[in-house]
Design a protein around this motif. Structure first.
Motif, short mmCIF file in Angstrom:
data_model
loop_
_atom_site.label_atom_id
_atom_site.label_comp_id
_atom_site.label_asym_id
_atom_site.label_seq_id
_atom_site.Cartn_x
_atom_site.Cartn_y
_atom_site.Cartn_z
N UNK A 160 0.83 -1.21 0.00
CA UNK A 160 0.00 0.00 0.00
C UNK A 160 0.86 1.26 0.00
N UNK A 161 1.53 1.54 1.10
CA UNK A 161 2.43 2.69 1.17
C UNK A 161 3.80 2.28 0.64
N UNK A 162 4.37 3.13 -0.24
CA UNK A 162 5.66 2.76 -0.83
C UNK A 162 6.66 3.91 -0.85
N UNK A 163 6.34 5.02 -0.21
CA UNK A 163 7.28 6.13 -0.19
C UNK A 163 7.51 6.56 1.26
N UNK A 164 8.66 7.19 1.47
CA UNK A 164 8.98 7.68 2.81
C UNK A 164 8.00 8.77 3.25
N UNK A 165 7.64 9.64 2.32
CA UNK A 165 6.70 10.70 2.66
C UNK A 165 5.35 10.12 3.06
N UNK A 166 4.88 9.14 2.32
CA UNK A 166 3.59 8.52 2.66
C UNK A 166 3.64 7.88 4.03
N UNK A 167 4.77 7.27 4.37
CA UNK A 167 4.90 6.65 5.69
C UNK A 167 4.85 7.70 6.79
N UNK A 195 17.13 10.34 -3.51
CA UNK A 195 16.08 10.62 -2.54
C UNK A 195 14.75 10.11 -3.06
N UNK A 196 13.84 9.79 -2.13
CA UNK A 196 12.54 9.31 -2.52
C UNK A 196 11.67 10.42 -3.11
N UNK A 197 10.55 10.02 -3.66
CA UNK A 197 9.62 10.97 -4.27
C UNK A 197 9.13 11.98 -3.22
N UNK A 198 9.41 13.25 -3.48
CA UNK A 198 8.98 14.35 -2.59
C UNK A 198 9.48 14.15 -1.16
N UNK A 199 10.59 13.46 -0.99
CA UNK A 199 11.07 13.17 0.36
C UNK A 199 11.43 14.44 1.13
N UNK A 200 11.77 15.52 0.40
CA UNK A 200 12.10 16.77 1.08
C UNK A 200 10.92 17.32 1.87
N UNK A 202 9.15 15.71 3.88
CA UNK A 202 9.04 15.01 5.16
C UNK A 202 9.16 15.98 6.33
N UNK A 203 10.00 17.00 6.17
CA UNK A 203 10.23 17.95 7.27
C UNK A 203 8.93 18.62 7.73
N UNK A 204 7.97 18.73 6.84
CA UNK A 204 6.71 19.35 7.22
C UNK A 204 5.80 18.46 8.04
N UNK A 205 6.17 17.19 8.17
CA UNK A 205 5.32 16.23 8.88
C UNK A 205 5.97 15.65 10.13
N UNK A 206 7.23 15.97 10.37
CA UNK A 206 7.90 15.41 11.54
C UNK A 206 8.49 16.55 12.38
N UNK A 244 5.81 -0.73 14.80
CA UNK A 244 4.61 -0.74 13.95
C UNK A 244 5.06 -0.86 12.49
N UNK A 245 4.46 -1.81 11.78
CA UNK A 245 4.84 -2.08 10.40
C UNK A 245 3.71 -1.66 9.46
N UNK A 246 4.03 -0.79 8.53
CA UNK A 246 3.06 -0.35 7.52
C UNK A 246 3.26 -1.13 6.22
#
Length: 333
Positions: A160-167, A195-200, A202-206, A244-246
């Motif tokens: 289902x989830x396959x990108x770092x941002x989605x995780x 880098x992953x798709x739109x991985x930059x 990530x900073x907005x979510x962590x 937790x495993x996604x």
């Protein structure tokens, strides 16, 4: 695993082929590109999820090869020589779509002792990272390890989830009040993998992004680790952390993790020590950097500790130059 006197190999880079010949011990390895050069009844070694060549005889035995879990002091993408590979006749540990040779419920006392030594030493798969890190003053801290998004473990183990941002977004949405710490994959942080798709984003979510901090340092201080298929989840289980495993990593589905994705094929329940026995003792093959001979996981741990001690602080200028050359020659998406 004991190999036949003569084996064939397909899907290995020149560097991996050189290493394979060391891991094969007394077996002779023939590199081939087509099925026509592989005799009926022989054994073929394949790297990772490499498909067998078309037209392969039905009675050719397949063995898949991948990095073991106590690999090196340094990154595989930087060609750090591995101490361990796994050889699997059934599948591969990260392929959640089929069984593998991974788990055996034996040697639990030995597994417990090995686990204790690994945790006490702070050794992880790559054992890289130098900076100190202090846990934020929050009630609940969750580590989210990034992965190389082109890796086979995501293609085969993340339905289902396959990108770092989605995780990271999924973890944040499920845990709005927690402190999220994101650690990019070390190959990506070193600029050796893309880098992953739109991985930059990530900073907005962590709450924090950490790079040059050892995984062992982080795992000792966080409360939980949320992953797609990252090996960091396994390393967190060794340390008693909630995982937790996604996605569907090899350590999911055994009753040890909180699993978002169902995996009905795995019906057994394992203890952490049973998982260690299968994953670190029975499954990988370890080869000494010093002698080139097979060694036990305990001996491999001794060598990794000595390697880490001898490595000391890296020469930054040399490290940057080496990585620049590798980006031009061997770096891949």
């Amino acid at each position: 695993m004991t190999l036949p006197a003569r084996v064939f190999a397909c899907g290995f880079s020149l560097n991996k082929l050189r290493l394979l010949r060391r891991f094969a011990g007394d077996s002779t390895v023939h590199s081939v590109r087509s099925a026509g050069r592989i005799p009926s009844g022989s054994t073929l070694l394949l790297w990772g999820s490499t498909p067998p060549p078309p037209g392969l005889a039905a009675d050719v035995a397949l063995i898949r090869v991948e990095d073991g879990f106590l690999r090196s002091v340094g990154l595989g993408a930087e060609l750090a020589r591995p101490l361990s590979w796994v050889l699997d006749r059934t599948g591969m540990y990260y392929d959640a779509t089929r069984p593998s040779d991974l788990f055996t419920p034996q040697l639990l006392a030995r597994a417990a002792a090995l686990r204790k030594r690994i945790v006490a030493s702070g050794i992880t798969k790559y054992s890289v990272g130098e900076r100190a890190w202090r846990r934020p003053g929050r009630a609940r801290v969750i580590l989210v390890p990034g992965q190389v998004e082109s890796d086979a473990s995501l293609r085969l183990g993340a339905p289902t989830l396959r990108t770092n941002l989605a995780l990271v977004r999924a973890v944040r949405e499920a845990n709005p009040d927690a402190c999220l710490v994101y650690k990019p994959h070390p190959d990506v942080a070193a600029g050796l993998r893309a880098r992953g798709k739109d991985e930059q984003q990530v900073r907005g979510w962590c709450d924090e992004v950490v790079t040059d901090v050892a995984m062992g340092t982080l795992l000792e201080q966080v409360d939980e680790v949320h992953v797609l298929t990252s090996l960091a989840g396994f390393e967190a289980l060794l340390r008693g952390r909630l995982v937790a495993c996604y996605g569907l990593p090899f350590y999911a589905g055994w009753g040890l993790t909180q699993d978002v994705e169902p995996l009905p094929r795995r019906r057994r329940r394992l203890s952490v020590n049973e998982l260690v026995a299968g994953t670190l003792i029975a499954y990988p093959t370890y080869v000494s950097r010093r002698t080139g001979r097979y060694i036990s996981p305990e001996q491999a741990l001794d060598e990794l500790l000595a390697w880490r001690e001898a490595a000391g602080q890296p020469n930054r200028a040399w490290q940057q130059l080496r990585r620049a050359v590798l980006r031009l020659t061997v770096a891949r998406p």
